[in-house]
Design a protein around this motif. Sequence first.
Motif, PDB file in Angstrom:
ATOM      1  N   UNK A  42       0.874  -1.167   0.000  1.00 30.14           N
ATOM      2  CA  UNK A  42       0.000   0.000   0.000  1.00 30.14           C
ATOM      3  C   UNK A  42       0.909   1.214   0.000  1.00 30.14           C
ATOM      4  N   UNK A  43       0.653   2.127  -0.944  1.00 26.80           N
ATOM      5  CA  UNK A  43       1.559   3.252  -1.144  1.00 26.80           C
ATOM      6  C   UNK A  43       0.769   4.496  -1.505  1.00 26.80           C
ATOM      7  N   UNK A  44       0.997   5.566  -0.764  1.00 31.47           N
ATOM      8  CA  UNK A  44       0.396   6.862  -1.051  1.00 31.47           C
ATOM      9  C   UNK A  44       1.521   7.877  -1.189  1.00 31.47           C
ATOM     10  N   UNK A  45       1.563   8.545  -2.352  1.00 31.97           N
ATOM     11  CA  UNK A  45       2.627   9.525  -2.562  1.00 31.97           C
ATOM     12  C   UNK A  45       2.189  10.585  -3.567  1.00 31.97           C
ATOM     13  N   UNK A  46       2.818  11.752  -3.488  1.00 29.46           N
ATOM     14  CA  UNK A  46       2.506  12.878  -4.366  1.00 29.46           C
ATOM     15  C   UNK A  46       2.789  12.550  -5.830  1.00 29.46           C
ATOM     16  N   UNK A  47       3.732  11.676  -6.094  1.00 31.53           N
ATOM     17  CA  UNK A  47       4.082  11.320  -7.480  1.00 31.53           C
ATOM     18  C   UNK A  47       2.910  10.678  -8.215  1.00 31.53           C
ATOM     19  N   UNK A  48       1.915  10.184  -7.491  1.00 32.58           N
ATOM     20  CA  UNK A  48       0.764   9.533  -8.109  1.00 32.58           C
ATOM     21  C   UNK A  48      -0.364  10.509  -8.453  1.00 32.58           C
ATOM     22  N   UNK A  49      -0.256  11.746  -8.020  1.00 38.79           N
ATOM     23  CA  UNK A  49      -1.307  12.732  -8.282  1.00 38.79           C
ATOM     24  C   UNK A  49      -1.497  12.905  -9.791  1.00 38.79           C
ATOM     25  N   UNK A  50      -2.745  12.872 -10.230  1.00 35.88           N
ATOM     26  CA  UNK A  50      -3.064  13.049 -11.643  1.00 35.88           C
ATOM     27  C   UNK A  50      -2.837  11.823 -12.507  1.00 35.88           C
ATOM     28  N   UNK A  51      -2.424  10.724 -11.913  1.00 36.92           N
ATOM     29  CA  UNK A  51      -2.175   9.495 -12.669  1.00 36.92           C
ATOM     30  C   UNK A  51      -3.263   8.475 -12.346  1.00 36.92           C
ATOM     31  N   UNK A  52      -3.618   7.661 -13.337  1.00 36.58           N
ATOM     32  CA  UNK A  52      -4.607   6.615 -13.085  1.00 36.58           C
ATOM     33  C   UNK A  52      -3.921   5.392 -12.470  1.00 36.58           C
ATOM     34  N   UNK A  53      -4.709   4.396 -12.091  1.00 40.96           N
ATOM     35  CA  UNK A  53      -4.169   3.216 -11.419  1.00 40.96           C
ATOM     36  C   UNK A  53      -3.137   2.474 -12.266  1.00 40.96           C
ATOM     37  N   UNK A  54      -3.382   2.351 -13.558  1.00 42.55           N
ATOM     38  CA  UNK A  54      -2.443   1.642 -14.432  1.00 42.55           C
ATOM     39  C   UNK A  54      -1.104   2.372 -14.478  1.00 42.55           C
ATOM     40  N   UNK A  55      -1.129   3.691 -14.614  1.00 45.13           N
ATOM     41  CA  UNK A  55       0.119   4.464 -14.637  1.00 45.13           C
ATOM     42  C   UNK A  55       0.878   4.322 -13.321  1.00 45.13           C
ATOM     43  N   UNK A  56       0.166   4.368 -12.224  1.00 45.25           N
ATOM     44  CA  UNK A  56       0.796   4.224 -10.905  1.00 45.25           C
ATOM     45  C   UNK A  56       1.441   2.851 -10.758  1.00 45.25           C
ATOM     46  N   UNK A  57       0.706   1.825 -11.150  1.00 43.49           N
ATOM     47  CA  UNK A  57       1.254   0.475 -11.029  1.00 43.49           C
ATOM     48  C   UNK A  57       2.460   0.278 -11.929  1.00 43.49           C
ATOM     49  N   UNK A  58       2.432   0.856 -13.110  1.00 39.83           N
ATOM     50  CA  UNK A  58       3.599   0.757 -14.005  1.00 39.83           C
ATOM     51  C   UNK A  58       4.819   1.413 -13.378  1.00 39.83           C
ATOM     52  N   UNK A  59       4.623   2.529 -12.693  1.00 44.36           N
ATOM     53  CA  UNK A  59       5.737   3.198 -12.017  1.00 44.36           C
ATOM     54  C   UNK A  59       6.368   2.267 -10.977  1.00 44.36           C
ATOM     55  N   UNK A  60       5.524   1.599 -10.214  1.00 44.88           N
ATOM     56  CA  UNK A  60       6.025   0.691  -9.172  1.00 44.88           C
ATOM     57  C   UNK A  60       6.709  -0.522  -9.800  1.00 44.88           C
ATOM     58  N   UNK A  61       6.073  -1.116 -10.803  1.00 43.95           N
ATOM     59  CA  UNK A  61       6.660  -2.298 -11.443  1.00 43.95           C
ATOM     60  C   UNK A  61       7.997  -1.985 -12.119  1.00 43.95           C
TER      61      UNK A  61
END
Length: 88
Positions: A46-65
């Motif tokens: 579980x991760x909450x961060x400012x870098x995810x603002x304005x990004x959808x779930x797929x974009x966020x998950x790609x960043x992590x992967x």
Amino acid sequence: MRVRDQIYQKLKTEFDPEYLDVVDESHKHEGHAGARPEGQTHFRVELSCAAFAGKNQVERQRMVYRLLADEMAGPVHALALKTRAPGE
């Protein structure tokens, strides 16, 4: 270093999270595909961060992967992600 600790440190360093939790759930997957007797194969993040603002779930998950590519190519078989921006 344990795989859980590697994941935690990489995420903390890269994303400077408001909230971060990494849980080894390997014990729940004993006998399943990808599970190893020593564990450290299945994780929930579980991760909450400012870098995810304005990004959808797929974009966020790609960043992590992308960040955890080495772990996903090696010891980690499964990674459950809950990602959000602060305030969500």
